[in-house]
Scaffold this motif. Structure first.
Motif, PDB file in Angstrom:
ATOM      1  N   LEU A  15       0.820  -1.212   0.000  1.00 63.01           N
ATOM      2  CA  LEU A  15       0.000   0.000   0.000  1.00 63.01           C
ATOM      3  C   LEU A  15       0.853   1.261   0.000  1.00 63.01           C
ATOM      4  O   LEU A  15       0.518   2.246  -0.675  1.00 63.01           O
ATOM      5  N   LEU A  16       1.966   1.256   0.739  1.00 63.84           N
ATOM      6  CA  LEU A  16       2.861   2.417   0.704  1.00 63.84           C
ATOM      7  C   LEU A  16       3.463   2.597  -0.687  1.00 63.84           C
ATOM      8  O   LEU A  16       3.610   3.721  -1.168  1.00 63.84           O
ATOM      9  N   HIS A  17       3.808   1.503  -1.333  1.00 72.72           N
ATOM     10  CA  HIS A  17       4.324   1.586  -2.701  1.00 72.72           C
ATOM     11  C   HIS A  17       3.266   2.187  -3.626  1.00 72.72           C
ATOM     12  O   HIS A  17       3.556   3.106  -4.408  1.00 72.72           O
ATOM     13  N   ARG A  18       2.045   1.694  -3.534  1.00 73.33           N
ATOM     14  CA  ARG A  18       0.958   2.223  -4.377  1.00 73.33           C
ATOM     15  C   ARG A  18       0.683   3.680  -4.056  1.00 73.33           C
ATOM     16  O   ARG A  18       0.457   4.494  -4.956  1.00 73.33           O
ATOM     17  N   ALA A  19       0.700   4.038  -2.777  1.00 71.44           N
ATOM     18  CA  ALA A  19       0.485   5.439  -2.395  1.00 71.44           C
ATOM     19  C   ALA A  19       1.602   6.317  -2.961  1.00 71.44           C
ATOM     20  O   ALA A  19       1.347   7.440  -3.429  1.00 71.44           O
ATOM     21  N   GLY A  20       2.839   5.811  -2.932  1.00 73.76           N
ATOM     22  CA  GLY A  20       3.958   6.553  -3.509  1.00 73.76           C
ATOM     23  C   GLY A  20       3.789   6.756  -5.002  1.00 73.76           C
ATOM     24  O   GLY A  20       4.078   7.843  -5.534  1.00 73.76           O
ATOM     25  N   ARG A 129      -6.248  13.634   8.249  1.00 71.67           N
ATOM     26  CA  ARG A 129      -5.072  14.084   7.485  1.00 71.67           C
ATOM     27  C   ARG A 129      -3.849  14.292   8.364  1.00 71.67           C
ATOM     28  O   ARG A 129      -2.758  13.837   8.023  1.00 71.67           O
ATOM     29  N   GLN A 130      -3.997  14.975   9.483  1.00 68.03           N
ATOM     30  CA  GLN A 130      -2.845  15.212  10.354  1.00 68.03           C
ATOM     31  C   GLN A 130      -2.332  13.911  10.952  1.00 68.03           C
ATOM     32  O   GLN A 130      -1.129  13.696  11.032  1.00 68.03           O
ATOM     33  N   ASP A 131      -3.238  13.028  11.350  1.00 68.56           N
ATOM     34  CA  ASP A 131      -2.822  11.721  11.874  1.00 68.56           C
ATOM     35  C   ASP A 131      -2.055  10.929  10.818  1.00 68.56           C
ATOM     36  O   ASP A 131      -1.064  10.264  11.131  1.00 68.56           O
ATOM     37  N   PHE A 132      -2.495  11.017   9.575  1.00 74.42           N
ATOM     38  CA  PHE A 132      -1.823  10.333   8.480  1.00 74.42           C
ATOM     39  C   PHE A 132      -0.388  10.841   8.327  1.00 74.42           C
ATOM     40  O   PHE A 132       0.554  10.055   8.250  1.00 74.42           O
ATOM     41  N   LEU A 133      -0.228  12.159   8.313  1.00 75.11           N
ATOM     42  CA  LEU A 133       1.106  12.746   8.192  1.00 75.11           C
ATOM     43  C   LEU A 133       1.988  12.358   9.382  1.00 75.11           C
ATOM     44  O   LEU A 133       3.170  12.039   9.213  1.00 75.11           O
ATOM     45  N   SER A 135       1.699   9.652  11.176  1.00 77.35           N
ATOM     46  CA  SER A 135       2.018   8.231  11.017  1.00 77.35           C
ATOM     47  C   SER A 135       3.136   8.032  10.006  1.00 77.35           C
ATOM     48  O   SER A 135       4.060   7.229  10.230  1.00 77.35           O
ATOM     49  N   LEU A 136       3.071   8.747   8.891  1.00 79.12           N
ATOM     50  CA  LEU A 136       4.153   8.652   7.903  1.00 79.12           C
ATOM     51  C   LEU A 136       5.475   9.110   8.506  1.00 79.12           C
ATOM     52  O   LEU A 136       6.518   8.486   8.276  1.00 79.12           O
ATOM     53  N   ASN A 137       5.444  10.173   9.291  1.00 80.30           N
ATOM     54  CA  ASN A 137       6.669  10.654   9.945  1.00 80.30           C
ATOM     55  C   ASN A 137       7.217   9.615  10.910  1.00 80.30           C
ATOM     56  O   ASN A 137       8.444   9.469  11.033  1.00 80.30           O
ATOM     57  N   LEU A 138       6.358   8.901  11.606  1.00 83.80           N
ATOM     58  CA  LEU A 138       6.813   7.822  12.490  1.00 83.80           C
ATOM     59  C   LEU A 138       7.498   6.721  11.700  1.00 83.80           C
ATOM     60  O   LEU A 138       8.568   6.236  12.073  1.00 83.80           O
ATOM     61  N   ILE A 139       6.905   6.340  10.576  1.00 83.42           N
ATOM     62  CA  ILE A 139       7.482   5.289   9.730  1.00 83.42           C
ATOM     63  C   ILE A 139       8.827   5.756   9.183  1.00 83.42           C
ATOM     64  O   ILE A 139       9.819   5.030   9.237  1.00 83.42           O
ATOM     65  N   VAL A 140       8.891   6.958   8.670  1.00 83.60           N
ATOM     66  CA  VAL A 140      10.125   7.488   8.103  1.00 83.60           C
ATOM     67  C   VAL A 140      11.196   7.633   9.184  1.00 83.60           C
ATOM     68  O   VAL A 140      12.363   7.325   8.941  1.00 83.60           O
ATOM     69  N   GLY A 141      10.803   8.035  10.351  1.00 78.40           N
ATOM     70  CA  GLY A 141      11.759   8.169  11.454  1.00 78.40           C
ATOM     71  C   GLY A 141      12.398   6.857  11.839  1.00 78.40           C
ATOM     72  O   GLY A 141      13.549   6.810  12.241  1.00 78.40           O
ATOM     73  N   GLU A 142      11.664   5.766  11.667  1.00 71.96           N
ATOM     74  CA  GLU A 142      12.189   4.449  12.000  1.00 71.96           C
ATOM     75  C   GLU A 142      13.135   3.924  10.936  1.00 71.96           C
ATOM     76  O   GLU A 142      13.863   2.982  11.166  1.00 71.96           O
ATOM     77  N   SER A 143      13.150   4.548   9.742  1.00 74.63           N
ATOM     78  CA  SER A 143      13.964   4.016   8.650  1.00 74.63           C
ATOM     79  C   SER A 143      15.448   4.225   8.875  1.00 74.63           C
ATOM     80  O   SER A 143      16.261   3.683   8.152  1.00 74.63           O
TER      81      SER A 143
END
Length: 145
Positions: A15-20, A129-133, A135-143
């Motif tokens: 889903l992240l790939h498709r969203a990208g 929308r803010q929760d989504f952003l 959440s993405l920041n949490l995922i990116v921070g873990e990378s």
């Protein structure tokens, strides 16, 4: 649209790939063939926020891998959008700064980038929308691990 029973609907990676892909398509539609790619926009934005960043700094700030970033820097240099000089702290590294032309290209690209973000987030209910952003920041921070 995927069917409800499709296991890909529960795959975060898929889903992240498709969203990208969707984000890239929307960005390309807003830019309409001219201007900056999303990664070029990210690099110019990072450089505009702090002049003198090295390519290593840009890798850390943008999450773009080293070889891809080196290619982006070379393209931006050849277009006259950035300038580089040897870094004061490390004579092996280059400090990057926006040229006047780069600052203009960034200003010109900002409305299209903002419109792309608005279109992409419009898929979500306003309250999410803010929760989504975040959440993405949490995922990116873990990378970084």
């Amino acid at each position: 649209m995927a069917k409800a029973g499709n296991s890909l609907n529960r795959s975060a990676t898929h889903l992240l790939h498709r969203a990208g892909q969707r984000a890239a398509d929307i960005y390309a539609d807003e830019v309409r063939g001219g201007g900056l790619t999303p990664r070029q926009f990210a690099v110019l934005t990072a450089v505009s926020q702090q002049e003198g960043l090295t390519q290593t700094d840009l890798v850390e700030r943008t999450g773009i891998d080293r070889s891809t970033l080196a290619d982006i820097v070379a393209r931006l240099l050849s277009r006259g959008l950035i300038q580089r000089r040897r870094a004061k702290d490390d004579g092996r590294a280059y400090a990057i700064k926006l040229s006047g032309q780069g600052a203009k290209a960034l200003r010109d690209a900002q409305p299209a980038a903002a419109a792309a973000d608005t279109r992409l987030l419009a898929s979500l209910p306003p309250a999410k929308r803010q929760d989504f952003l975040e959440s993405l920041n949490l995922i990116v921070g873990e990378s970084d691990d």
